[in-house]
Design a protein around this motif. Structure first.
Motif, PDB file in Angstrom:
ATOM      1  N   THR A 147       4.816  -2.405   4.571  1.00  0.00           N
ATOM      2  CA  THR A 147       3.984  -1.650   3.640  1.00  0.00           C
ATOM      3  C   THR A 147       2.638  -2.336   3.445  1.00  0.00           C
ATOM      4  N   PHE A 179       0.302  -0.577   5.433  1.00  0.00           N
ATOM      5  CA  PHE A 179       0.344   0.861   5.156  1.00  0.00           C
ATOM      6  C   PHE A 179       1.388   1.570   6.013  1.00  0.00           C
ATOM      7  N   TRP A 194       5.384   2.727   6.785  1.00  0.00           N
ATOM      8  CA  TRP A 194       6.492   3.121   5.905  1.00  0.00           C
ATOM      9  C   TRP A 194       7.678   3.565   6.743  1.00  0.00           C
ATOM     10  N   TYR A 216       5.044   1.752  -8.516  1.00  0.00           N
ATOM     11  CA  TYR A 216       4.899   1.816  -7.060  1.00  0.00           C
ATOM     12  C   TYR A 216       6.240   1.611  -6.353  1.00  0.00           C
ATOM     13  N   THR A 265       2.619   8.220  10.288  1.00  0.00           N
ATOM     14  CA  THR A 265       2.999   8.780   8.993  1.00  0.00           C
ATOM     15  C   THR A 265       2.241  10.080   8.740  1.00  0.00           C
ATOM     16  N   GLU A 312      12.203  11.402  -1.039  1.00  0.00           N
ATOM     17  CA  GLU A 312      10.752  11.526  -1.089  1.00  0.00           C
ATOM     18  C   GLU A 312      10.297  12.600  -2.074  1.00  0.00           C
ATOM     19  N   LEU A 348       1.483   3.213  10.516  1.00  0.00           N
ATOM     20  CA  LEU A 348       0.628   4.072   9.703  1.00  0.00           C
ATOM     21  C   LEU A 348       0.219   5.310  10.482  1.00  0.00           C
ATOM     22  N   HIS A 350       9.087   3.186  -4.375  1.00  0.00           N
ATOM     23  CA  HIS A 350       9.012   4.317  -3.457  1.00  0.00           C
ATOM     24  C   HIS A 350      10.328   4.453  -2.708  1.00  0.00           C
ATOM     25  N   GLN A 401       0.801  -1.222   0.000  1.00  0.00           N
ATOM     26  CA  GLN A 401       0.000   0.000   0.000  1.00  0.00           C
ATOM     27  C   GLN A 401       0.835   1.274   0.000  1.00  0.00           C
ATOM     28  N   GLN A 402       2.047   1.217   0.518  1.00  0.00           N
ATOM     29  CA  GLN A 402       2.948   2.374   0.472  1.00  0.00           C
ATOM     30  C   GLN A 402       4.056   2.157  -0.555  1.00  0.00           C
ATOM     31  N   GLU A 448      -0.458  12.257  -2.383  1.00  0.00           N
ATOM     32  CA  GLU A 448       0.755  12.828  -1.819  1.00  0.00           C
ATOM     33  C   GLU A 448       1.140  14.171  -2.431  1.00  0.00           C
ATOM     34  N   ASN A 499      -2.187   7.848  -3.409  1.00  0.00           N
ATOM     35  CA  ASN A 499      -1.963   8.120  -1.992  1.00  0.00           C
ATOM     36  C   ASN A 499      -2.129   9.598  -1.653  1.00  0.00           C
TER      37      ASN A 499
END
Length: 305
Positions: free
Chosen positions: A239, A242, A244, A183, A259, A190, A256, A185, A135-136, A206, A204
């Motif tokens: 991940t 969720f 990270w 995906y 985050t 970042e 999660l 990451h 998911q992340q 972001e 997501n």
């Protein structure tokens, strides 16, 4: 007349006491990378297991392509946006799904089903079960458990360069035609990841907060995330819940709830957590390794019956 009245009463009793099975929702399955809708040893077996445990249930295992070989190939090379459109068309055009459905995604299929839930509100997705879905995103090569491993780090650098640091045209080509790059990451960069990502950073929320994504995701009854305790394929394995990495490094993972996605509620996950809509499950074993008994007890009995 008395016979007709008697039959009507029996039908009413059956409805009141739950003997009517029309409330059993169908299930949509999306397989993972390197798999297909219908291999008898994977998704075919899961489909039969659900049908055995829930007699009369309808199960659709998504085939992205016009054949099983193309379904496998598209899991690696078809633009994710296109895959989502095909999946949605299959669902919309299936009359058995018009009143809503539960969804079950394996590995990247769990991530793609969440994207599907966020982008499309109809037909309605009820429960979303993600079995090992990243998911992340991912920041690791399968079976490269050590971040310090020289070869693994070298491959990571190549992927980072191809996906985010190369020319605009080249990085778009990489992410358009290599599904896993969409995906990828990088927690050490970042800013570059968010700027260059064409899929994960979008779903997501972001960069820009898409309120439709939030509204649609919050319509779920439950969002169930299954983490595999000894996963060597998805890195980091957290991940799948969720989680990270803490900012600026790639060793320590944060929950999660710690985050910025959660703290800023950019996906509505904080609200869903408060409403008890997020479910975190864990099972022993490597990636997608689980027993039928565990699956029946924790998934089928709780969310499909």
């Amino acid at each position: 007349m008395k016979i007709i009245t008697f039959l009507c009463v029996l039908s009413l009793i059956g409805f009141v006491f739950g003997e009517n099975k029309t409330d059993i929702k169908p299930v949509v399955i999306w397989h993972g990378m390197g798999d297909s809708c219908c291999f008898p040893f994977s998704m075919g077996r899961i489909k039969k297991l659900i049908e055995r445990e829930v007699p009369g249930i309808y199960v659709l295992s998504l085939q992205i392509g016009d054949s099983i070989p193309s379904d496998v190939e598209n899991g690696y090379f078809m633009l994710v946006k296109k895959q989502l459109e095909i999946a949605h068309d299959l669902i919309v055009n299936d009359p058995k799904l018009k009143n809503g459905f539960n969804s079950l995604g394996f590995s990247q299929g769990g991530l793609f089903l969440r994207a599907l839930a966020q982008k499309y509100s109809s037909p309605a997705m009820y429960n979303l079960i993600s079995m090992g879905g990243p998911q992340q995103g991912v920041y690791g090569i399968p079976n490269c458990g050590s971040v310090a491993h020289e070869t693994c780090n070298y491959i990571r650098k190549l992927l980072n360069y191809a996906a985010y640091k190369s020319s605009f045209i080249f990085r778009r080509w990489v992410q358009n035609y290599l599904v896993q790059a969409t995906y990828w990451h990088d927690p050490l960069n970042e800013k570059e990841y968010r700027k260059g990502s064409i899929f994960l950073a979008d779903i997501n929320n972001e960069n820009v907060v898409n309120q439709t994504y939030i509204n649609n995701l919050q319509k779920l009854n439950k969002f169930v995330m299954v983490r595999f305790e000894n996963d060597t394929t998805v890195q980091p394995r957290d991940t799948e819940w969720f989680y990270w990495y803490k900012p600026g490094q790639a060793v320590e993972v944060q929950k999660l709830q710690d985050t910025y996605l959660y703290e800023e509620d950019r996906l509505g996950l904080k609200y869903m957590d408060e409403q008890k809509k997020l479910v975190f499950l864990e099972t022993p074993g490597d990636h997608l390794q689980f027993t039928d008994d565990w699956f029946v007890e924790n998934i089928i009995n709780k969310y499909f019956k």
